[in-house]
Design an enzyme around this catalytic site. Structure first.
Site, PDB file in Angstrom:
ATOM      1  CG  ASN A  11      -1.697   1.226   1.445  1.00  0.00           C
ATOM      2  OD1 ASN A  11      -1.813   2.049   0.530  1.00  0.00           O
ATOM      3  ND2 ASN A  11      -2.270   1.392   2.631  1.00  0.00           N
ATOM      4  CD1 TRP A  12       3.783   1.340  -2.762  1.00  0.00           C
ATOM      5  CD2 TRP A  12       4.085   2.791  -4.438  1.00  0.00           C
ATOM      6  NE1 TRP A  12       4.819   0.866  -3.539  1.00  0.00           N
ATOM      7  CE2 TRP A  12       5.016   1.735  -4.578  1.00  0.00           C
ATOM      8  CE3 TRP A  12       4.089   3.803  -5.402  1.00  0.00           C
ATOM      9  CZ2 TRP A  12       5.943   1.683  -5.624  1.00  0.00           C
ATOM     10  CZ3 TRP A  12       5.012   3.757  -6.440  1.00  0.00           C
ATOM     11  CH2 TRP A  12       5.928   2.714  -6.555  1.00  0.00           C
ATOM     12  CE  LYS A  13       0.268   3.389   4.891  1.00  0.00           C
ATOM     13  NZ  LYS A  13       0.091   3.565   6.314  1.00  0.00           N
ATOM     14  CG  HIS A  95      -5.730   1.688   5.342  1.00  0.00           C
ATOM     15  ND1 HIS A  95      -5.315   2.608   6.278  1.00  0.00           N
ATOM     16  CD2 HIS A  95      -4.660   0.878   5.113  1.00  0.00           C
ATOM     17  CE1 HIS A  95      -4.055   2.360   6.598  1.00  0.00           C
ATOM     18  NE2 HIS A  95      -3.639   1.318   5.905  1.00  0.00           N
ATOM     19  CD  GLU A 165      -3.465  -2.814   7.350  1.00  0.00           C
ATOM     20  OE1 GLU A 165      -2.346  -2.996   6.891  1.00  0.00           O
ATOM     21  OE2 GLU A 165      -4.152  -1.811   7.104  1.00  0.00           O
ATOM     22  N   GLY A 171       2.539   1.981  10.734  1.00  0.00           N
ATOM     23  CA  GLY A 171       3.509   3.055  10.597  1.00  0.00           C
ATOM     24  C   GLY A 171       4.237   3.420  11.873  1.00  0.00           C
ATOM     25  CB  SER A 204       5.254  -2.118  12.016  1.00  0.00           C
ATOM     26  OG  SER A 204       4.838  -0.786  12.268  1.00  0.00           O
ATOM     27  N   GLY A 225       2.779  -1.263   4.265  1.00  0.00           N
ATOM     28  CA  GLY A 225       2.801   0.149   3.909  1.00  0.00           C
ATOM     29  C   GLY A 225       4.211   0.601   3.572  1.00  0.00           C
ATOM     30  N   GLY A 226       4.896   1.206   4.537  1.00  0.00           N
ATOM     31  CA  GLY A 226       6.198   1.829   4.294  1.00  0.00           C
ATOM     32  C   GLY A 226       7.201   0.939   3.584  1.00  0.00           C
TER      33      GLY A 226
HETATM   34  C1  PEP Z   1      -0.667  -0.007   6.021  1.00  0.00           C
HETATM   35  O1  PEP Z   1      -0.700   1.158   5.693  1.00  0.00           O
HETATM   36  O2  PEP Z   1      -1.583  -0.760   5.677  1.00  0.00           O
HETATM   37  C2  PEP Z   1       0.453  -0.476   6.809  1.00  0.00           C
HETATM   38  C3  PEP Z   1       0.414  -1.681   7.300  1.00  0.00           C
HETATM   39  O3  PEP Z   1       1.507   0.393   6.986  1.00  0.00           O
HETATM   40  P1  PEP Z   1       2.947   0.040   7.608  1.00  0.00           P
HETATM   41  O4  PEP Z   1       3.413  -1.252   6.987  1.00  0.00           O
HETATM   42  O5  PEP Z   1       3.817   1.188   7.215  1.00  0.00           O
HETATM   43  O6  PEP Z   1       2.768  -0.101   9.076  1.00  0.00           O
END
Ligand code: PEP
Length: 244
Positions: A11-13, A95, A165, A171, A204, A225-226
Protein backbone atom coordinates in the site's frame (compact mmCIF):
# COMPACT_ATOMS: atom_id res chain seq x y z
CA UNK A 1 -10.96 -27.30 3.00
CA UNK A 2 -9.55 -25.25 0.11
CA UNK A 3 -6.26 -23.62 0.97
CA UNK A 4 -6.20 -19.81 1.20
CA UNK A 5 -3.89 -18.13 -1.35
CA UNK A 6 -0.76 -16.37 -0.15
CA UNK A 7 -0.58 -12.65 -0.98
CA UNK A 8 1.95 -9.88 -0.37
CA UNK A 9 0.18 -6.56 -0.93
CA UNK A 10 1.89 -3.18 -0.89
CA UNK A 11 0.00 0.00 0.00
CA UNK A 12 1.86 3.06 -1.24
CA UNK A 13 -0.72 5.38 0.42
CA UNK A 14 -0.29 9.01 -0.76
CA UNK A 15 3.27 8.39 -1.89
CA UNK A 16 4.64 8.01 -5.37
CA UNK A 17 5.20 10.04 -8.51
CA UNK A 18 5.88 8.69 -11.98
CA UNK A 19 9.62 8.57 -11.25
CA UNK A 20 8.96 6.22 -8.34
CA UNK A 21 7.61 3.60 -10.73
CA UNK A 22 11.26 2.59 -11.12
CA UNK A 23 10.82 0.81 -7.76
CA UNK A 24 7.81 -1.11 -9.11
CA UNK A 25 9.74 -2.08 -12.23
CA UNK A 26 12.73 -3.18 -10.13
CA UNK A 27 10.44 -5.35 -8.01
CA UNK A 28 8.90 -6.97 -11.09
CA UNK A 29 12.33 -7.63 -12.58
CA UNK A 30 13.63 -9.18 -9.36
CA UNK A 31 10.71 -11.58 -8.94
CA UNK A 32 11.00 -14.79 -10.86
CA UNK A 33 7.81 -16.80 -10.69
CA UNK A 34 6.86 -16.17 -7.04
CA UNK A 35 4.55 -18.81 -5.62
CA UNK A 36 2.55 -16.14 -3.80
CA UNK A 37 0.48 -13.32 -5.25
CA UNK A 38 2.25 -9.96 -5.33
CA UNK A 39 0.30 -6.71 -5.48
CA UNK A 40 1.13 -3.01 -5.46
CA UNK A 41 -1.54 -0.42 -4.70
CA UNK A 42 -0.19 2.99 -5.77
CA UNK A 43 -2.11 6.27 -5.61
CA UNK A 44 -4.94 6.45 -8.15
CA UNK A 45 -2.86 8.72 -10.40
CA UNK A 46 -0.41 5.88 -11.03
CA UNK A 47 -2.75 2.89 -11.36
CA UNK A 48 -3.01 2.93 -15.17
CA UNK A 49 0.66 3.70 -15.78
CA UNK A 50 1.77 1.05 -13.31
CA UNK A 51 -0.58 -1.55 -14.75
CA UNK A 52 0.90 -0.84 -18.20
CA UNK A 53 4.46 -0.91 -16.92
CA UNK A 54 3.96 -4.21 -15.06
CA UNK A 55 1.86 -5.91 -17.70
CA UNK A 56 3.08 -9.48 -18.18
CA UNK A 57 5.01 -9.46 -14.89
CA UNK A 58 4.15 -11.27 -11.66
CA UNK A 59 3.13 -8.02 -9.96
CA UNK A 60 -0.56 -7.09 -9.94
CA UNK A 61 -1.93 -3.58 -9.40
CA UNK A 62 -4.74 -2.36 -7.17
CA UNK A 63 -6.43 0.80 -5.94
CA UNK A 64 -6.59 2.14 -2.38
CA UNK A 65 -10.30 3.02 -2.23
CA UNK A 66 -13.38 3.27 -4.43
CA UNK A 67 -16.80 4.89 -4.24
CA UNK A 68 -19.85 2.75 -3.52
CA UNK A 69 -21.69 4.10 -6.57
CA UNK A 70 -20.95 2.99 -10.11
CA UNK A 71 -20.88 6.55 -11.48
CA UNK A 72 -22.44 9.97 -10.95
CA UNK A 73 -22.03 13.32 -9.23
CA UNK A 74 -19.23 12.49 -6.78
CA UNK A 75 -16.51 15.03 -7.44
CA UNK A 76 -13.03 13.77 -6.67
CA UNK A 77 -14.10 10.17 -6.19
CA UNK A 78 -13.24 7.13 -8.25
CA UNK A 79 -15.44 4.14 -9.04
CA UNK A 80 -14.53 0.48 -8.88
CA UNK A 81 -15.17 0.16 -12.60
CA UNK A 82 -12.71 3.02 -13.28
CA UNK A 83 -10.04 1.16 -11.31
CA UNK A 84 -10.75 -2.03 -13.23
CA UNK A 85 -10.69 -0.09 -16.49
CA UNK A 86 -7.26 1.28 -15.52
CA UNK A 87 -5.85 -2.22 -15.05
CA UNK A 88 -6.45 -2.79 -11.33
CA UNK A 89 -7.49 -6.21 -10.12
CA UNK A 90 -7.76 -5.42 -6.37
CA UNK A 91 -8.88 -2.51 -4.21
CA UNK A 92 -8.07 -1.85 -0.56
CA UNK A 93 -11.21 -0.89 1.40
CA UNK A 94 -11.78 0.27 4.96
CA UNK A 95 -8.14 1.06 5.73
CA UNK A 96 -7.98 2.61 9.21
CA UNK A 97 -6.70 5.86 7.70
CA UNK A 98 -9.87 6.10 5.61
CA UNK A 99 -12.06 5.07 8.54
CA UNK A 100 -10.40 7.81 10.66
CA UNK A 101 -9.78 10.58 8.08
CA UNK A 102 -13.00 10.15 6.08
CA UNK A 103 -15.36 8.83 8.73
CA UNK A 104 -15.98 5.57 6.88
CA UNK A 105 -18.16 3.16 8.81
CA UNK A 106 -18.18 -0.60 8.37
CA UNK A 107 -21.49 -0.18 6.53
CA UNK A 108 -19.79 2.19 4.09
CA UNK A 109 -17.01 -0.37 3.60
CA UNK A 110 -19.53 -3.12 2.84
CA UNK A 111 -21.20 -0.89 0.23
CA UNK A 112 -17.83 -0.21 -1.40
CA UNK A 113 -17.02 -3.92 -1.36
CA UNK A 114 -20.30 -4.65 -3.17
CA UNK A 115 -19.29 -2.11 -5.82
CA UNK A 116 -15.83 -3.66 -6.08
CA UNK A 117 -17.29 -7.13 -6.55
CA UNK A 118 -19.73 -5.85 -9.17
CA UNK A 119 -16.78 -4.40 -11.11
CA UNK A 120 -14.85 -7.67 -10.91
CA UNK A 121 -12.30 -6.41 -8.38
CA UNK A 122 -11.04 -8.36 -5.38
CA UNK A 123 -11.74 -6.33 -2.23
CA UNK A 124 -9.07 -6.26 0.49
CA UNK A 125 -11.17 -5.35 3.52
CA UNK A 126 -9.19 -3.92 6.44
CA UNK A 127 -10.06 -4.39 10.12
CA UNK A 128 -8.27 -3.58 13.36
CA UNK A 129 -8.53 -2.33 16.89
CA UNK A 130 -7.17 0.92 18.32
CA UNK A 131 -4.68 0.81 21.14
CA UNK A 132 -7.36 1.90 23.61
CA UNK A 133 -9.60 -0.95 22.47
CA UNK A 134 -6.76 -3.47 22.90
CA UNK A 135 -5.92 -2.10 26.34
CA UNK A 136 -9.60 -2.46 27.28
CA UNK A 137 -9.60 -6.12 26.25
CA UNK A 138 -12.00 -5.47 23.37
CA UNK A 139 -9.83 -6.59 20.42
CA UNK A 140 -11.77 -9.70 19.41
CA UNK A 141 -15.15 -8.00 19.90
CA UNK A 142 -14.05 -5.06 17.73
CA UNK A 143 -12.53 -7.02 14.86
CA UNK A 144 -15.31 -9.59 14.73
CA UNK A 145 -17.91 -6.82 14.67
CA UNK A 146 -16.00 -5.05 11.89
CA UNK A 147 -15.80 -8.35 10.01
CA UNK A 148 -19.54 -8.97 10.30
CA UNK A 149 -20.46 -5.41 9.28
CA UNK A 150 -17.80 -4.74 6.59
CA UNK A 151 -17.97 -7.97 4.57
CA UNK A 152 -20.99 -8.04 2.25
CA UNK A 153 -23.14 -10.98 1.29
CA UNK A 154 -21.64 -12.95 -1.56
CA UNK A 155 -18.06 -12.56 -0.30
CA UNK A 156 -15.91 -15.58 -1.22
CA UNK A 157 -12.24 -16.44 -1.51
CA UNK A 158 -12.49 -15.47 -5.18
CA UNK A 159 -13.51 -11.86 -4.53
CA UNK A 160 -12.42 -10.97 -0.99
CA UNK A 161 -9.28 -10.80 1.17
CA UNK A 162 -9.29 -9.70 4.83
CA UNK A 163 -6.42 -7.68 6.30
CA UNK A 164 -6.05 -7.53 10.10
CA UNK A 165 -4.28 -4.25 10.81
CA UNK A 166 -4.09 -3.09 14.44
CA UNK A 167 -4.37 0.69 14.16
CA UNK A 168 -1.58 1.20 16.69
CA UNK A 169 0.83 -0.94 14.66
CA UNK A 170 0.45 0.96 11.38
CA UNK A 171 3.51 3.05 10.60
CA UNK A 172 4.75 2.93 14.19
CA UNK A 173 7.37 0.19 14.09
CA UNK A 174 5.38 -1.62 16.80
CA UNK A 175 3.75 -5.00 16.24
CA UNK A 176 1.55 -7.25 18.36
CA UNK A 177 3.18 -10.34 19.80
CA UNK A 178 3.04 -13.41 17.59
CA UNK A 179 0.51 -14.87 20.05
CA UNK A 180 -1.71 -11.81 19.72
CA UNK A 181 -1.62 -11.99 15.91
CA UNK A 182 -2.38 -15.70 16.10
CA UNK A 183 -5.34 -15.17 18.44
CA UNK A 184 -6.98 -12.64 16.11
CA UNK A 185 -6.32 -14.59 12.91
CA UNK A 186 -7.71 -17.79 14.45
CA UNK A 187 -10.87 -15.92 15.48
CA UNK A 188 -11.22 -14.34 12.05
CA UNK A 189 -10.77 -17.68 10.26
CA UNK A 190 -13.49 -19.23 12.40
CA UNK A 191 -15.90 -16.46 11.45
CA UNK A 192 -15.23 -16.02 7.74
CA UNK A 193 -18.13 -16.52 5.34
CA UNK A 194 -15.75 -18.67 3.28
CA UNK A 195 -12.90 -20.29 5.22
CA UNK A 196 -10.60 -20.12 2.17
CA UNK A 197 -10.58 -16.30 2.19
CA UNK A 198 -6.98 -15.13 2.58
CA UNK A 199 -6.10 -13.41 5.87
CA UNK A 200 -3.32 -10.82 5.74
CA UNK A 201 -1.57 -9.26 8.71
CA UNK A 202 -0.67 -5.56 8.38
CA UNK A 203 1.19 -3.16 10.65
CA UNK A 204 4.96 -2.49 10.56
CA UNK A 205 5.82 -5.61 8.57
CA UNK A 206 9.50 -5.36 7.58
CA UNK A 207 12.08 -7.71 6.08
CA UNK A 208 13.31 -8.42 9.63
CA UNK A 209 9.99 -9.63 11.09
CA UNK A 210 8.20 -11.02 8.03
CA UNK A 211 9.35 -14.64 8.35
CA UNK A 212 8.18 -15.04 11.96
CA UNK A 213 4.81 -13.46 11.15
CA UNK A 214 4.32 -15.67 8.07
CA UNK A 215 5.07 -18.75 10.18
CA UNK A 216 1.86 -18.14 12.18
CA UNK A 217 -1.01 -20.45 11.26
CA UNK A 218 -3.83 -18.57 9.56
CA UNK A 219 -1.56 -15.75 8.36
CA UNK A 220 -1.68 -15.97 4.57
CA UNK A 221 0.39 -12.90 3.80
CA UNK A 222 0.75 -9.22 4.58
CA UNK A 223 -0.52 -5.77 3.75
CA UNK A 224 2.60 -3.63 3.81
CA UNK A 225 2.80 0.15 3.91
CA UNK A 226 6.20 1.83 4.29
CA UNK A 227 8.29 -1.21 3.40
CA UNK A 228 6.46 -1.60 0.08
CA UNK A 229 7.92 1.64 -1.30
CA UNK A 230 11.38 0.14 -1.81
CA UNK A 231 11.78 -2.82 -4.15
CA UNK A 232 14.55 -4.32 -2.04
CA UNK A 233 12.47 -4.29 1.16
CA UNK A 234 9.23 -5.47 -0.42
CA UNK A 235 11.12 -8.09 -2.42
CA UNK A 236 12.57 -9.47 0.81
CA UNK A 237 9.07 -9.67 2.32
CA UNK A 238 7.80 -11.47 -0.80
CA UNK A 239 10.72 -13.91 -0.51
CA UNK A 240 9.85 -14.59 3.13
CA UNK A 241 6.24 -15.30 2.16
CA UNK A 242 7.34 -17.56 -0.67
CA UNK A 243 9.48 -19.52 1.77
CA UNK A 244 6.77 -19.82 4.44
C1 PEP B 1 -0.67 -0.01 6.02
O1 PEP B 1 -0.70 1.16 5.69
O2 PEP B 1 -1.58 -0.76 5.68
C2 PEP B 1 0.45 -0.48 6.81
C3 PEP B 1 0.41 -1.68 7.30
O3 PEP B 1 1.51 0.39 6.99
P1 PEP B 1 2.95 0.04 7.61
O4 PEP B 1 3.41 -1.25 6.99
O5 PEP B 1 3.82 1.19 7.21
O6 PEP B 1 2.77 -0.10 9.08
Amino acid sequence: MTQACKLAAGNWKMNGLRADMAEARALATALTAPSCGVLLCPPATLVAAMADALSGSAVMVGGQDCHAAASGAHTGDISAQMLADSGASYVILGHSERRADHGESSGDVAAKARAAHAAGLIAIICLGETEAERDAGQTLDVVLRQLAESVPEGATAANTVIAYEPVWAIGTGRTPTLEQISEVHDALRANLPDSAISLLYGGSVKPGNAAEIFAIANVDGALVGGASLKAADFGAIVAALDAA
